[in-house]
Design a protein around this motif. Structure first.
Motif, PDB file in Angstrom:
ATOM      1  N   LYS A 148       0.813  -1.205   0.000  1.00 32.27           N
ATOM      2  CA  LYS A 148       0.000   0.000   0.000  1.00 32.27           C
ATOM      3  C   LYS A 148       0.852   1.263   0.000  1.00 32.27           C
ATOM      4  CE  LYS A 148      -3.620  -2.410   2.576  1.00 32.27           C
ATOM      5  NZ  LYS A 148      -4.400  -2.455   3.832  1.00 32.27           N
ATOM      6  N   ILE A 149       2.171   1.101   0.001  1.00 34.14           N
ATOM      7  CA  ILE A 149       3.095   2.227   0.012  1.00 34.14           C
ATOM      8  C   ILE A 149       3.892   2.222  -1.278  1.00 34.14           C
ATOM      9  CG2 ILE A 149       5.033   3.306   1.200  1.00 34.14           C
ATOM     10  CD1 ILE A 149       4.154   1.843   3.725  1.00 34.14           C
ATOM     11  N   ARG A 150       3.956   3.362  -1.936  1.00 40.06           N
ATOM     12  CA  ARG A 150       4.743   3.443  -3.160  1.00 40.06           C
ATOM     13  C   ARG A 150       5.424   4.800  -3.231  1.00 40.06           C
ATOM     14  NH1 ARG A 150       2.763   2.337  -9.429  1.00 40.06           N
ATOM     15  NH2 ARG A 150       4.858   2.341 -10.332  1.00 40.06           N
ATOM     16  N   LEU A 151       6.718   4.784  -3.447  1.00 39.94           N
ATOM     17  CA  LEU A 151       7.511   5.997  -3.601  1.00 39.94           C
ATOM     18  C   LEU A 151       7.829   6.175  -5.080  1.00 39.94           C
ATOM     19  CD1 LEU A 151       9.126   8.331  -2.279  1.00 39.94           C
ATOM     20  CD2 LEU A 151      11.052   6.731  -2.076  1.00 39.94           C
ATOM     21  N   PHE A 152       7.523   7.346  -5.616  1.00 40.85           N
ATOM     22  CA  PHE A 152       7.679   7.580  -7.046  1.00 40.85           C
ATOM     23  C   PHE A 152       8.979   8.327  -7.339  1.00 40.85           C
ATOM     24  CE2 PHE A 152       3.143   7.238  -6.212  1.00 40.85           C
ATOM     25  CZ  PHE A 152       2.752   6.304  -7.157  1.00 40.85           C
ATOM     26  N   GLN A 153       9.382   8.266  -8.614  1.00 40.51           N
ATOM     27  CA  GLN A 153      10.565   8.998  -9.037  1.00 40.51           C
ATOM     28  C   GLN A 153      10.295  10.496  -8.958  1.00 40.51           C
ATOM     29  OE1 GLN A 153      13.626   7.463 -10.003  1.00 40.51           O
ATOM     30  NE2 GLN A 153      14.218   9.581  -9.559  1.00 40.51           N
ATOM     31  N   ASN A 154      11.262  11.220  -8.428  1.00 40.02           N
ATOM     32  CA  ASN A 154      11.106  12.669  -8.324  1.00 40.02           C
ATOM     33  C   ASN A 154      10.994  13.302  -9.710  1.00 40.02           C
ATOM     34  OD1 ASN A 154      14.000  11.895  -8.509  1.00 40.02           O
ATOM     35  ND2 ASN A 154      14.295  14.119  -8.667  1.00 40.02           N
ATOM     36  N   TYR A 155      10.387  14.500  -9.750  1.00 39.70           N
ATOM     37  CA  TYR A 155      10.247  15.217 -11.024  1.00 39.70           C
ATOM     38  C   TYR A 155      10.466  16.701 -10.776  1.00 39.70           C
ATOM     39  CZ  TYR A 155       8.469  16.940 -15.432  1.00 39.70           C
ATOM     40  OH  TYR A 155       8.355  17.562 -16.656  1.00 39.70           O
ATOM     41  N   PHE A 183       4.602  10.257  -3.191  1.00 35.88           N
ATOM     42  CA  PHE A 183       4.413   8.881  -2.751  1.00 35.88           C
ATOM     43  C   PHE A 183       2.940   8.646  -2.478  1.00 35.88           C
ATOM     44  CE2 PHE A 183       5.155  11.361   1.076  1.00 35.88           C
ATOM     45  CZ  PHE A 183       4.235  10.872   1.990  1.00 35.88           C
ATOM     46  N   SER A 184       2.543   7.378  -2.548  1.00 33.23           N
ATOM     47  CA  SER A 184       1.162   7.014  -2.231  1.00 33.23           C
ATOM     48  C   SER A 184       1.149   6.199  -0.951  1.00 33.23           C
ATOM     49  CB  SER A 184       0.531   6.213  -3.375  1.00 33.23           C
ATOM     50  OG  SER A 184       1.222   5.000  -3.589  1.00 33.23           O
ATOM     51  N   TYR A 185       0.148   6.472  -0.119  1.00 38.42           N
ATOM     52  CA  TYR A 185       0.016   5.776   1.151  1.00 38.42           C
ATOM     53  C   TYR A 185      -1.449   5.834   1.550  1.00 38.42           C
ATOM     54  CZ  TYR A 185       1.287   4.215   5.863  1.00 38.42           C
ATOM     55  OH  TYR A 185       1.398   3.504   7.028  1.00 38.42           O
ATOM     56  N   HIS A 186      -1.954   4.740   2.122  1.00 34.73           N
ATOM     57  CA  HIS A 186      -3.382   4.655   2.403  1.00 34.73           C
ATOM     58  C   HIS A 186      -3.778   5.337   3.704  1.00 34.73           C
ATOM     59  CE1 HIS A 186      -1.751   1.489   4.915  1.00 34.73           C
ATOM     60  NE2 HIS A 186      -2.906   1.341   5.514  1.00 34.73           N
ATOM     61  N   ARG A 187      -2.798   5.895   4.429  1.00 33.20           N
ATOM     62  CA  ARG A 187      -3.099   6.585   5.678  1.00 33.20           C
ATOM     63  C   ARG A 187      -2.654   8.035   5.590  1.00 33.20           C
ATOM     64  NH1 ARG A 187      -0.045   2.746   9.746  1.00 33.20           N
ATOM     65  NH2 ARG A 187       0.618   4.801  10.438  1.00 33.20           N
ATOM     66  N   ARG A 226      10.551   2.642   4.309  1.00 35.14           N
ATOM     67  CA  ARG A 226       9.654   1.819   3.502  1.00 35.14           C
ATOM     68  C   ARG A 226      10.074   1.728   2.039  1.00 35.14           C
ATOM     69  NH1 ARG A 226       6.330  -0.992   6.997  1.00 35.14           N
ATOM     70  NH2 ARG A 226       5.490   0.393   8.591  1.00 35.14           N
ATOM     71  N   ALA A 227      10.759   2.744   1.522  1.00 36.49           N
ATOM     72  CA  ALA A 227      11.150   2.728   0.111  1.00 36.49           C
ATOM     73  C   ALA A 227      12.292   3.712  -0.093  1.00 36.49           C
ATOM     74  CB  ALA A 227       9.970   3.083  -0.790  1.00 36.49           C
ATOM     75  N   VAL A 228      13.096   3.439  -1.122  1.00 33.53           N
ATOM     76  CA  VAL A 228      14.261   4.270  -1.421  1.00 33.53           C
ATOM     77  C   VAL A 228      14.345   4.490  -2.928  1.00 33.53           C
ATOM     78  CG1 VAL A 228      16.771   4.515  -1.230  1.00 33.53           C
ATOM     79  CG2 VAL A 228      15.510   3.282   0.544  1.00 33.53           C
ATOM     80  N   ARG A 229      14.649   5.707  -3.346  1.00 31.65           N
ATOM     81  CA  ARG A 229      14.959   6.014  -4.740  1.00 31.65           C
ATOM     82  C   ARG A 229      16.137   6.976  -4.784  1.00 31.65           C
ATOM     83  NH1 ARG A 229      11.768   4.783  -9.108  1.00 31.65           N
ATOM     84  NH2 ARG A 229       9.781   3.751  -8.683  1.00 31.65           N
TER      85      ARG A 229
END
Length: 411
Positions: free
Chosen positions: A317-324, A336-340, A402-405
């Motif tokens: 339910k957690i997703r970190l996206f590439q910066n823009y 990033f997306s998160y359900h909370r 939770r995530a790294v980019r």
């Protein structure tokens, strides 16, 4: 020992090369993990979570070991024993005080070269340099002594391939014979299989196609990936030719959360990922090297992956996206997306040396119900512009990364 922020939380200097993969297990029964390692000085180490040696350790062995260790509560007294085999064929089971338990050591016919594993009934499977497979019980009695065509490659594995409630044992030899045997030494129908390819690493076991039956998976030194049904027939898409694979043990899991298994293996200069494109099953009883992430070689520890199921569901339910934009010059937006709600969430920026340069938490904006974003202006926590280069940004939720980019700042 590093935490998930790449910070050293424990360090012990043994002044020599460590030859075997460290294990994590509760050796002294205090419900806290110990770290077990073996070095080129023939010293067996057992360190508690503070980095202190357990009484009786280090324990200097008379001979070197090249086969990985295993660990389980063999004598059922509430503490785990360290199982290690040496090149003179001696199999030892040391307790928390560095003493062999009843029935050990056991003298086998030749040097132990295929690492021992421990089944759920505490039987022990291993291989020796004189092309033999052994099965022993937990008090050192030899149950099976099989003569093979060549040495076992690295280590056996164990899983219930025929769904009869009893574990079978699988191993492959360096000349390409693939075995799947019962604990009485008999072969399952369709085995052994001869592929005439050099095999150097242990197989994996998983329900690759959700038919309720386990598949046997392995890489060979001739750069092929093989996958077999429990009757010895090969899965439709296999063999798969790969490039420079077979140098390191493989791992299986759904790393992209798309509902099918991915098989990952490494070589000296590359990582191979095979996407099975089949609906995955629930069973992955031997999914990684030594069966589990503690590297204990004990089937009973493999259930740890199912205990992490809720954590995996949360991670999905957690997703970190590439910066823009990326690369960027003056500022960039991280989403990033998160359900909370993002109240316990922050983005930390690190340089390539692992030093944290900026924490972003106060200005996170909820763009939709699930989407959040924040802007980094290319400055550190003191307000000074950082230099051009590669930076890592990590999403931290409830004090856990939770995530790294990575991103690239160009001026």
């Amino acid at each position: 020992v590093l935490n998930n922020e790449q910070e050293i939380i424990l360090e012990y200097d043994d002044c020599c090369e460590q030859l075997l993969t460290p294990m994590v297990a509760d050796i002294n029964g205090d419900n806290a993990p110990e770290i077990v390692s073996f070095g080129s000085d023939r010293n067996l180490l057992a360190l508690d979570s503070s980095g202190d040696l357990l009484p009786g350790y280090p324990l200097e062995l008379e001979m070197h070991s090249i086969a990985e260790m295993a660990c389980a509560d063999l004598d059922q007294n509430g503490t785990s024993e360290i199982l290690i085999g040496t090149l003179d064929g001696l199999l030892s089971a040391f307790d928390e005080n560095g003493q062999n338990i009843n029935g050990f050591p056991v003298q086998l016919s030749s040097g132990i070269t295929a690492a021992p594993i421990i089944l759920n009934n505490l039987n022990i499977a291993l291989g020796t340099a004189d092309n033999k497979f052994y099965l022993l019980n937990n008090i050192g009695d030899i149950l099976i002594d099989l003569e093979l065509d060549s040495k076992i490659a690295n280590s056996p594995i164990a899983a219930d391939f025929d769904n009869d409630g009893v574990l079978e044992i699988s191993f492959s030899t360096i000349t390409g014979e693939i075995y799947l045997i019962e604990q009485d030494g008999s072969n399952l129908a369709g085995f052994p299989i001869s592929i005439n390819e050099h095999v150097i690493n242990p197989p994996l076991a998983a329900d690759l196609n959700n038919d309720g039956n386990l598949n046997l998976l392995l890489f060979t030194g001739l750069n092929n990936f093989h996958a077999y049904h429990n009757d010895g027939s090969e899965v439709d898409f296999a063999p798969v030719p790969v490039y420079l694979c077979g140098n390191t043990p493989a791992t299986i899991g759904d790393i992209d959360y798309d509902g099918d298994f991915d098989i990952i293996a490494g070589a000296s200069n590359s990582v191979i990922i095979i996407d099975s494109k089949l609906p995955k099953g629930e069973k992955i009883p031997w999914h990684t090297y030594r069966g589990n992430y503690r590297r204990t070689g004990f089937y009973g520890d493999n259930i740890l992956i199912t205990e992490a199921k809720d954590h995996v569901t949360e991670m999905q339910k957690i997703r970190l996206f590439q910066n823009y934009p990326n690369p960027f010059n003056s500022s960039t937006t991280i989403s990033f997306s998160y359900h909370r709600d993002a109240e316990n969430t922050e983005i930390n920026i690190y340089n390539v040396k692992g030093q944290k340069v900026k924490t972003l938490s106060n200005d996170i904006v909820a763009t939709t119900q699930l989407m959040h974003s924040i802007t980094w202006d290319g400055k550190d926590d003191s307000g000074k512009p950082v230099s051009s280069g590669i930076y890592l940004y990590k999403l931290k939720v409830d004090d856990k990364t939770r995530a790294v980019r990575r991103c690239l700042l160009l001026k």
